[in-house]
Design a protein around this motif. Structure first.
Motif, PDB file in Angstrom:
ATOM      1  N   PHE A  55       9.619  -4.862  15.096  1.00  0.00           N
ATOM      2  CA  PHE A  55      10.487  -3.693  14.929  1.00  0.00           C
ATOM      3  C   PHE A  55      11.374  -3.860  13.694  1.00  0.00           C
ATOM      4  O   PHE A  55      11.677  -2.882  13.005  1.00  0.00           O
ATOM      5  CB  PHE A  55      11.338  -3.474  16.179  1.00  0.00           C
ATOM      6  N   GLY A  56      11.787  -5.102  13.419  1.00  0.00           N
ATOM      7  CA  GLY A  56      12.571  -5.352  12.216  1.00  0.00           C
ATOM      8  C   GLY A  56      11.788  -5.047  10.953  1.00  0.00           C
ATOM      9  O   GLY A  56      12.308  -4.423  10.008  1.00  0.00           O
ATOM     10  N   VAL A  57      10.526  -5.467  10.921  1.00  0.00           N
ATOM     11  CA  VAL A  57       9.662  -5.190   9.765  1.00  0.00           C
ATOM     12  C   VAL A  57       9.465  -3.686   9.597  1.00  0.00           C
ATOM     13  O   VAL A  57       9.563  -3.147   8.485  1.00  0.00           O
ATOM     14  CB  VAL A  57       8.299  -5.898   9.936  1.00  0.00           C
ATOM     15  N   VAL A  58       9.174  -2.996  10.693  1.00  0.00           N
ATOM     16  CA  VAL A  58       8.966  -1.540  10.620  1.00  0.00           C
ATOM     17  C   VAL A  58      10.208  -0.853  10.079  1.00  0.00           C
ATOM     18  O   VAL A  58      10.129   0.009   9.184  1.00  0.00           O
ATOM     19  CB  VAL A  58       8.598  -0.985  12.013  1.00  0.00           C
ATOM     20  N   LEU A  59      11.383  -1.222  10.602  1.00  0.00           N
ATOM     21  CA  LEU A  59      12.623  -0.568  10.194  1.00  0.00           C
ATOM     22  C   LEU A  59      12.957  -0.855   8.731  1.00  0.00           C
ATOM     23  O   LEU A  59      13.233   0.074   7.949  1.00  0.00           O
ATOM     24  CB  LEU A  59      13.765  -1.030  11.097  1.00  0.00           C
ATOM     25  N   LEU A  60      12.919  -2.137   8.334  1.00  0.00           N
ATOM     26  CA  LEU A  60      13.310  -2.503   6.971  1.00  0.00           C
ATOM     27  C   LEU A  60      12.334  -1.933   5.942  1.00  0.00           C
ATOM     28  O   LEU A  60      12.747  -1.417   4.896  1.00  0.00           O
ATOM     29  CB  LEU A  60      13.387  -4.024   6.850  1.00  0.00           C
ATOM     30  N   TRP A  61      11.046  -2.040   6.208  1.00  0.00           N
ATOM     31  CA  TRP A  61      10.050  -1.528   5.240  1.00  0.00           C
ATOM     32  C   TRP A  61      10.139  -0.012   5.126  1.00  0.00           C
ATOM     33  O   TRP A  61      10.059   0.542   4.021  1.00  0.00           O
ATOM     34  CB  TRP A  61       8.649  -1.946   5.670  1.00  0.00           C
ATOM     35  N   SER A  62      10.289   0.656   6.253  1.00  0.00           N
ATOM     36  CA  SER A  62      10.368   2.122   6.233  1.00  0.00           C
ATOM     37  C   SER A  62      11.607   2.592   5.475  1.00  0.00           C
ATOM     38  O   SER A  62      11.528   3.533   4.668  1.00  0.00           O
ATOM     39  CB  SER A  62      10.400   2.664   7.666  1.00  0.00           C
ATOM     40  N   LEU A  63      12.751   1.944   5.717  1.00  0.00           N
ATOM     41  CA  LEU A  63      13.975   2.311   5.000  1.00  0.00           C
ATOM     42  C   LEU A  63      13.832   2.053   3.506  1.00  0.00           C
ATOM     43  O   LEU A  63      14.263   2.870   2.676  1.00  0.00           O
ATOM     44  CB  LEU A  63      15.166   1.525   5.562  1.00  0.00           C
ATOM     45  N   SER A  64      13.218   0.914   3.161  1.00  0.00           N
ATOM     46  CA  SER A  64      13.040   0.568   1.752  1.00  0.00           C
ATOM     47  C   SER A  64      12.147   1.582   1.046  1.00  0.00           C
ATOM     48  O   SER A  64      12.486   2.080  -0.035  1.00  0.00           O
ATOM     49  CB  SER A  64      12.453  -0.834   1.635  1.00  0.00           C
ATOM     50  N   THR A 123       2.156   6.041   5.131  1.00  0.00           N
ATOM     51  CA  THR A 123       1.483   6.054   6.428  1.00  0.00           C
ATOM     52  C   THR A 123       1.801   4.755   7.157  1.00  0.00           C
ATOM     53  O   THR A 123       2.141   3.735   6.542  1.00  0.00           O
ATOM     54  CB  THR A 123      -0.049   6.159   6.281  1.00  0.00           C
ATOM     55  N   PHE A 124       1.678   4.805   8.467  1.00  0.00           N
ATOM     56  CA  PHE A 124       1.868   3.592   9.276  1.00  0.00           C
ATOM     57  C   PHE A 124       0.784   2.566   8.947  1.00  0.00           C
ATOM     58  O   PHE A 124       1.011   1.365   9.029  1.00  0.00           O
ATOM     59  CB  PHE A 124       1.843   3.946  10.763  1.00  0.00           C
ATOM     60  N   ASN A 125      -0.394   3.047   8.560  1.00  0.00           N
ATOM     61  CA  ASN A 125      -1.472   2.137   8.149  1.00  0.00           C
ATOM     62  C   ASN A 125      -1.038   1.299   6.948  1.00  0.00           C
ATOM     63  O   ASN A 125      -1.333   0.101   6.867  1.00  0.00           O
ATOM     64  CB  ASN A 125      -2.729   2.932   7.776  1.00  0.00           C
ATOM     65  N   GLU A 126      -0.355   1.937   6.008  1.00  0.00           N
ATOM     66  CA  GLU A 126       0.110   1.214   4.823  1.00  0.00           C
ATOM     67  C   GLU A 126       1.127   0.151   5.208  1.00  0.00           C
ATOM     68  O   GLU A 126       1.124  -0.957   4.673  1.00  0.00           O
ATOM     69  CB  GLU A 126       0.732   2.196   3.830  1.00  0.00           C
ATOM     70  N   LEU A 127       1.995   0.501   6.140  1.00  0.00           N
ATOM     71  CA  LEU A 127       2.982  -0.471   6.619  1.00  0.00           C
ATOM     72  C   LEU A 127       2.277  -1.694   7.200  1.00  0.00           C
ATOM     73  O   LEU A 127       2.647  -2.839   6.899  1.00  0.00           O
ATOM     74  CB  LEU A 127       3.871   0.194   7.674  1.00  0.00           C
ATOM     75  N   MET A 128       1.278  -1.463   8.040  1.00  0.00           N
ATOM     76  CA  MET A 128       0.547  -2.573   8.661  1.00  0.00           C
ATOM     77  C   MET A 128      -0.165  -3.421   7.615  1.00  0.00           C
ATOM     78  O   MET A 128      -0.193  -4.654   7.700  1.00  0.00           O
ATOM     79  CB  MET A 128      -0.466  -2.022   9.661  1.00  0.00           C
ATOM     80  N   PHE A 129      -0.729  -2.760   6.611  1.00  0.00           N
ATOM     81  CA  PHE A 129      -1.486  -3.470   5.587  1.00  0.00           C
ATOM     82  C   PHE A 129      -0.577  -4.302   4.687  1.00  0.00           C
ATOM     83  O   PHE A 129      -0.914  -5.428   4.314  1.00  0.00           O
ATOM     84  CB  PHE A 129      -2.279  -2.470   4.752  1.00  0.00           C
ATOM     85  N   ASN A 130       0.566  -3.767   4.332  1.00  0.00           N
ATOM     86  CA  ASN A 130       1.457  -4.423   3.379  1.00  0.00           C
ATOM     87  C   ASN A 130       2.371  -5.472   4.010  1.00  0.00           C
ATOM     88  O   ASN A 130       3.103  -6.153   3.293  1.00  0.00           O
ATOM     89  CB  ASN A 130       2.319  -3.386   2.651  1.00  0.00           C
ATOM     90  N   ASN A 131       2.351  -5.574   5.322  1.00  0.00           N
ATOM     91  CA  ASN A 131       3.220  -6.543   6.007  1.00  0.00           C
ATOM     92  C   ASN A 131       2.403  -7.441   6.929  1.00  0.00           C
ATOM     93  O   ASN A 131       2.782  -7.703   8.070  1.00  0.00           O
ATOM     94  CB  ASN A 131       4.303  -5.808   6.803  1.00  0.00           C
ATOM     95  N   GLN A 132       1.280  -7.905   6.399  1.00  0.00           N
ATOM     96  CA  GLN A 132       0.372  -8.720   7.196  1.00  0.00           C
ATOM     97  C   GLN A 132       1.076  -9.937   7.806  1.00  0.00           C
ATOM     98  O   GLN A 132       0.986 -10.186   9.009  1.00  0.00           O
ATOM     99  CB  GLN A 132      -0.795  -9.206   6.320  1.00  0.00           C
ATOM    100  N   PHE A 133       1.767 -10.691   6.976  1.00  0.00           N
ATOM    101  CA  PHE A 133       2.319 -11.964   7.451  1.00  0.00           C
ATOM    102  C   PHE A 133       3.403 -11.758   8.489  1.00  0.00           C
ATOM    103  O   PHE A 133       3.351 -12.325   9.588  1.00  0.00           O
ATOM    104  CB  PHE A 133       2.883 -12.775   6.275  1.00  0.00           C
ATOM    105  N   TRP A 134       4.418 -10.936   8.139  1.00  0.00           N
ATOM    106  CA  TRP A 134       5.558 -10.797   9.030  1.00  0.00           C
ATOM    107  C   TRP A 134       5.194 -10.088  10.324  1.00  0.00           C
ATOM    108  O   TRP A 134       5.769 -10.365  11.376  1.00  0.00           O
ATOM    109  CB  TRP A 134       6.694 -10.059   8.315  1.00  0.00           C
TER     110      TRP A 134
END
Length: 280
Positions: free
Chosen positions: A31-40, A67-78
């Protein structure tokens, strides 16, 4: 059956704090990754001059929207980190679930073995617990994904995003793609091999407990035979191999059959060791 259910309850009760900790870690990190990446990304795309950057920008979607797909792709590690930690903990607990009974206070295993019930119930309860932990964490992850997508949709305005689908989002993450495969046959194969791995680990522990140092040698041989047999059909399918005459469906059937055989052998050998070689 009542004795078996009590043992399963005991094993789940023992693991409850670790299980809760893994779930909490997954919630916080993902949830932290989703929130921070989306805000950024929202801040970047609403900043002055963003339209000029679209010339050199290569978006994940055709429209250039988030897209949410992009979020998942760009934040593989975290995004994968808590999942990998959970896998590592479960893998370690496959051994600890036995050794804690032997090495813990008052050698609890001897009290278990002296109970007036089948020793196979002890084995079945420990296997059931590991399976419950595994599928519980996978189910928990599946429950979190729609909630994370909802958070993404709340943070990113509709005019900045394109719709995403859960099945496509899972495919963007290499770890989740393995844990939650889209094809039923792949799912069956993956988890059948996973259960065999757990059973093989149980056999390794019981061989070591039964024969000590010599048992370690037996365990190494057993694991090598299992691994070599399962890898043989895949090895035959390598490009350029003159023996690669099997169709993919035939390779799948052979591996599944070998897995079933080794599952039966592992269960039989483990219960025989519990009944015949491990004494109190």
């Amino acid at each position: 059956m009542k004795f078996y259910l009590k043992l399963v309850h005991m094993e789940v009760h023992r693991f409850r704090y670790l299980l809760g900790g893994l779930m909490a870690l997954t919630i916080l990190m993902q949830f932290g990754v989703v929130l921070l990446w989306s805000l950024s990304e929202r801040g970047i795309r609403t900043s002055p001059g963003w339209s000029d950057k679209l010339i050199t920008y290569h978006p994940f979607s055709e429209t250039g929207k988030l897209t949410f797909n992009e979020l998942m792709f760009n934040n593989q590690f975290w995004f994968s980190f808590p999942v990998l930690i959970s896998i590592a903990v479960i893998a370690g607990y496959v051994f600890l679930i036995w050794y804690r009974d032997w090495l813990g206070r008052d050698t609890f295993i001897y009290r278990l073995l002296m109970l007036p019930s089948s020793r196979g119930s002890i084995y079945a309860a420990k296997l059931t617990a590991i399976v419950l932990f595994t599928f519980g964490l996978v189910s928990f992850q599946l429950l979190l994904l729609p909630l994370e997508m909802m958070l993404f949709n709340l943070v990113v305005p509709e005019e900045l995003r394109d719709p995403s689908y859960l099945s496509q989002a899972i495919l963007q993450n290499q770890v989740l793609k393995v844990l939650i495969p889209g094809q039923f046959d792949v799912f069956v194969m993956a988890y059948a091999i996973g259960i065999l791995t757990v059973l093989a680990a149980f056999t390794v522990v019981l061989l070591e407990r039964s024969y000590r140092v010599i048992g370690i040698g037996f365990a190494v041989i057993y694991v090598f035979v299992c691994g070599a047999a399962l890898l043989a059909p895949i090895t035959l399918q390598r490009p350029g191999n003159v023996a690669s005459y099997l169709y993919p469906g035939e390779t799948y059937a052979i591996i599944l059959a070998l897995t079933a055989i080794f599952v039966v052998v592992s269960v039989w050998l483990s219960i025989r060791l519990l009944n015949k070689k491990i004494t109190v």
